[in-house]
Design a protein around this motif. Structure first.
Motif, PDB file in Angstrom:
ATOM      1  N   ARG A 299     142.004 -45.891 -64.669  1.00 45.66           N
ATOM      2  CA  ARG A 299     143.400 -46.351 -64.664  1.00 45.66           C
ATOM      3  C   ARG A 299     144.065 -46.223 -66.031  1.00 45.66           C
ATOM      4  O   ARG A 299     145.283 -46.207 -66.146  1.00 45.66           O
ATOM      5  CB  ARG A 299     143.480 -47.820 -64.215  1.00 45.66           C
ATOM      6  CG  ARG A 299     143.088 -47.977 -62.784  1.00 45.66           C
ATOM      7  CD  ARG A 299     143.117 -49.430 -62.322  1.00 45.66           C
ATOM      8  NE  ARG A 299     142.437 -49.534 -61.039  1.00 45.66           N
ATOM      9  CZ  ARG A 299     142.991 -49.233 -59.872  1.00 45.66           C
ATOM     10  NH1 ARG A 299     144.243 -48.850 -59.813  1.00 45.66           N
ATOM     11  NH2 ARG A 299     142.289 -49.326 -58.758  1.00 45.66           N
TER      12      ARG A 299
ATOM     13  N   THR B 277     146.778 -44.099 -60.448  1.00 46.72           N
ATOM     14  CA  THR B 277     147.907 -45.027 -60.294  1.00 46.72           C
ATOM     15  C   THR B 277     148.169 -45.291 -58.822  1.00 46.72           C
ATOM     16  O   THR B 277     148.885 -46.203 -58.461  1.00 46.72           O
ATOM     17  CB  THR B 277     149.191 -44.419 -60.893  1.00 46.72           C
ATOM     18  OG1 THR B 277     149.349 -43.119 -60.319  1.00 46.72           O
ATOM     19  CG2 THR B 277     149.127 -44.303 -62.402  1.00 46.72           C
ATOM     20  N   ASN B 278     147.615 -44.413 -57.990  1.00 42.29           N
ATOM     21  CA  ASN B 278     147.963 -44.475 -56.584  1.00 42.29           C
ATOM     22  C   ASN B 278     146.666 -44.428 -55.776  1.00 42.29           C
ATOM     23  O   ASN B 278     145.773 -45.217 -56.013  1.00 42.29           O
ATOM     24  CB  ASN B 278     148.862 -43.250 -56.328  1.00 42.29           C
ATOM     25  CG  ASN B 278     149.637 -43.344 -55.063  1.00 42.29           C
ATOM     26  OD1 ASN B 278     149.043 -43.223 -54.008  1.00 42.29           O
ATOM     27  ND2 ASN B 278     150.943 -43.555 -55.153  1.00 42.29           N
TER      28      ASN B 278
END
Ligand code: ADP
Length: 478
Positions: A260, A270-271
């Motif tokens: 991250r 991030t996803n």
């Protein structure tokens, strides 16, 4: 607070050649919370980190080594720059080089004996002056394996005699062994002690360390048992004093290795994991023929017999001959023969195989991030860190069941999240990679396995406690 000094020829981020640097650079981060103030000392190399940091000269000294006067200086980094105190020893002519162990042609430096002996003696000369004192010295691998003996038995360092000494075997395949005509690498000592540092007729750093350290560990429990089979000195001494030997699994720095926040990745997490993989894969191998929906199997490591690099190329060739839907990426260097094999493979399958011959820290992060599988066909593996980094980055490990790999990778068909294989053969490796491709096709099972891998806990929490427990046992009165 008690004080421990880690003595090592490598430490990340200053000087890294392999996993020992990761360990020496991360274990100290977890010690202060347990009542031990950590410090690290390494040689001072001519590496970029040293150019970029200010170090203060705190001590100058010299000693006689094989009749030659060796001058040295100890430098200290300003407190607060790193989460532990850092010292380095400058020994002009021996360590002011841009590689840690290997010359430009990839061979070990020929003056390795003087280098290792000088580093150990410089550290003890400095410590024995007493300006800074430590309750425990933690020595890492054979390069500093004569320190336990010198602390306990050499009169010149008698000031240090009551200091506890811990010794970690990071890789038992390497040793510093010298014929007895090199005796003056060490300072004068009682001749009757010679037999205590001798193994098979030579001065033997690992045997000496195992005899004189207060505690000895390997970097995984399985490797301790395996090494007893292949290293007679360990078998002998651990039979005599079993309580003195343990296997403690390495951990990883979960701040450095965090998908991250990792700035060395092209795209951070991030996803979803799918998106993370897709973006990083495209960034890594955008020149390969076809990317979309095709799994990427990678290898990162030294091209050495230990790592099974020679099995890799023939196994990949077999896979490429049988499956149309897979890409490979190989990052590594070492044995020139394997380097040639890898380059040859890339040339023949340039649309399916990417490679980088060399050492590249940033690229390693990208490969962990981009790959769907990481293959580790090791013949032996004291612990192995790659599989831990890989899992944290959503990469399923295909690992041969040996040493630390056996302690960390469990096959997905046995309720684990990896792909395990037994033999160091091209056939077994090919079969394991074929299983990986079948798993990848079963999207539901694949994603479940990947998610499980990302949830494994390889932090230092448990292992650092095991070290601390032994440190405390060794220093009961403090
Ligand atoms: P070793 O036996 O080489 O110490 P480990 O698995 O304990 O093996 O640690 C290897 C470390 O070195 C890992 O941090 C890995 O990412 C790194 N590494 C190995 N080869 C390369 C390379 N060619 N480029 C960048 N990093 C590498």
């Amino acid at each position: 607070m008690k004080r421990v000094l880690h003595i090592s020829t490598e430490c990340y981020p200053m000087a890294k050649a392999g996993g020992m640097a990761d360990v020496v650079g991360s274990l100290p981060l977890y010690q202060e919370a347990h009542g031990w103030k950590p410090s690290v000392i390494t040689p001072r190399y001519q590496l970029p980190w040293y150019e970029e940091h200010n170090l203060r000269d705190i001590f100058e000294g010299n000693f006689l080594l094989e009749g030659k006067k060796i001058g040295f200086a100890v430098y200290q980094l300003k407190e607060g720059v790193l989460p532990y105190s850092y010292f380095c020893v400058d020994i002009p002519g021996l360590f002011d080089r841009s590689n840690i162990y290997l010359d430009e042609d990839g061979f070990g430096y020929r003056d390795e004996a003087q280098r290792n002996a000088s580093f150990q003696r410089a550290v003890l000369t400095w410590l024995s002056k007493g300006a800074i004192s430590f309750d425990l010295l933690h020595c890492h691998d054979h390069q500093v394996g004569f320190i336990p003996f010198m602390v306990k038995k050499v009169d010149r360092y008698q000031h240090l005699r009551s200091t506890s000494v811990f010794y970690t075997i990071h890789n038992g395949a390497y040793n510093s062994r010298y014929t007895w005509d090199r005796r003056d690498l060490l300072p004068p000592f009682d001749a009757t002690l010679s037999q205590c540092i001798d193994w098979d007729g030579q001065m033997d750093a690992v045997a000496a360390a195992m005899r004189f350290a207060d505690h000895v560990n390997t970097v995984s429990p399985t490797y301790l048992e395996e090494l007893k089979e292949s290293l007679p000195s360990l078998r002998f001494m651990s039979e005599q004093q079993p309580e003195k030997f343990s296997g403690i699994l390495n951990g990883i720095d979960t701040d450095v290795w965090n998908p991250r926040t990792d700035a060395l990745l092209s795209y951070q997490l991030t996803n979803t994991w799918d998106r993370f993989k897709k973006l990083n894969k495209a960034a890594l191998i955008n020149d390969l023929y076809h990317l979309e929906g095709i799994p990427l199997i990678s290898f990162i490591g030294r091209f050495a017999h230990q790592k099974g690099g020679d099995l890799l190329v023939p196994a990949i060739e077999r896979i490429l001959g049988r499956f149309g839907f897979v890409n490979f990426y190989i990052l590594g260097s070492g044995d020139p023969y394997i380097e040639q094999l890898v380059q040859g493979l890339r040339d023949r399958f340039s649309e399916r195989v990417g490679c980088y011959i060399g050492y590249n820290e940033a690229l390693a992060h990208q490969v962990y991030g981009a790959s769907d599988f990481l293959v580790m066909p090791s013949r032996f593996e004291p612990c192995g860190l790659n599989q831990m980094f890989a899992m944290r980055y959503g990469t399923i490990t295909i690992a041969r069941m040996t040493g630390g790999l056996k302690d960390t990778v469990v096959d997905y068909e046995s309720e684990g999240c990896g792909i395990a294989f037994a033999y160091d053969s091209v056939e077994d490796l090919t079969h394991a990679m074929a299983r990986a491709l079948h798993l990848y096709k079963d999207k539901k099972k694949y994603k479940k396995t990947r998610l499980k891998a990302t949830k494994q806990d390889f932090s230092w929490t448990q292992s650092s406690q095991e070290y601390i427990d032994i440190y405390n046992q060794l220093t009961p009165d403090l």
